[in-house]
Design an enzyme around this catalytic site. Sequence first.
Site, PDB file in Angstrom:
ATOM      1  N   ALA A 266      -9.691   5.740   4.987  1.00  3.74           N
ATOM      2  CA  ALA A 266      -9.588   6.930   5.836  1.00  3.74           C
ATOM      3  C   ALA A 266     -10.938   7.585   6.102  1.00  3.74           C
ATOM      4  O   ALA A 266     -11.776   7.718   5.213  1.00  3.74           O
ATOM      5  CB  ALA A 266      -8.642   7.968   5.252  1.00  3.74           C
TER       6      ALA A 266
ATOM      7  N   LYS B  62       0.847  -1.190   0.000  1.00  6.22           N
ATOM      8  CA  LYS B  62       0.000   0.000   0.000  1.00  6.22           C
ATOM      9  C   LYS B  62       0.884   1.242   0.000  1.00  6.22           C
ATOM     10  O   LYS B  62       1.704   1.442   0.892  1.00  6.22           O
ATOM     11  CB  LYS B  62      -0.918   0.032   1.219  1.00  6.22           C
ATOM     12  CG  LYS B  62      -1.830   1.258   1.229  1.00  6.22           C
ATOM     13  CD  LYS B  62      -2.483   1.479   2.575  1.00  6.22           C
ATOM     14  CE  LYS B  62      -3.167   2.844   2.594  1.00  6.22           C
ATOM     15  NZ  LYS B  62      -3.633   3.214   3.940  1.00  6.22           N
TER      16      LYS B  62
END
Length: 257
Positions: free
Chosen positions: A186, A99
Amino acid sequence: MKDIFSLGKLKFKSRLIVGTGKYKNFTETAKAVEASGADIVTVAVRRVNITDKKEPLLMDYINPKKIRYLPNTAGCFNSEDALRVLRLARDSGGWNLVKLEVLGDKETLYPNMKETLKCTEILVKEKFEVMVYCSDDPIACKQLEDLGAVAVMPLGSLIGSGHGIQNKNTIKLIKSRSNIPVIVDAGIRCASDATIAMELGCDGVLVNTAIAKALKPILMAEAMKLSVQAGRKSYLSGMMQKSNLAKNSTTHQRKIK
């Protein structure tokens, strides 16, 4: 009906990805991951110990042979640092699915898309399978796909903010134009936020702070598991269309004599 979650060449059962930061200790981390049912955990290479055997190792609590580790570049603010971290991760653990996040500033932790695009191109050429934290920008997401990213991870809102998904229409647009998985990353605060992400058609959700900072992290981890499952089933069911007017719940009215 099997509903397999594919990332690059790999396939997973769970569409919930769980972070390993911000917990009280590794024991709590491991319990939360187990309760979440996640097949993948993100690991901040700069913050979580995965190499120093003199200190507690995450691998002693979460078995990398059973749970896929996803090394990430949390805390990197330029492509040079991000590249160094991910190359270290591959050299030390053999992890090729990674990631990428290249941050713009410390106040918002918003992605620096210029550096992110630059870094993605390099990593793809080096045969990494790159999942990319990015802005909720349809153009940027398409550019990342064209560069060879295996998944785009647009933010719902600022990292750790708990404001949920701020731009639902934009996330739907990104998904409608994408040929690779779209994972909301997020801003998730509660189970309903995760459900909304899945009902928008997203392929997965990444959650860290919402679980780790809940008063009962293990219970929240289970809630996130169930909410992602519910949202996915709701999306696949083909939800009813909205109407500006009321509609009878029955198609025929019984005549009263």
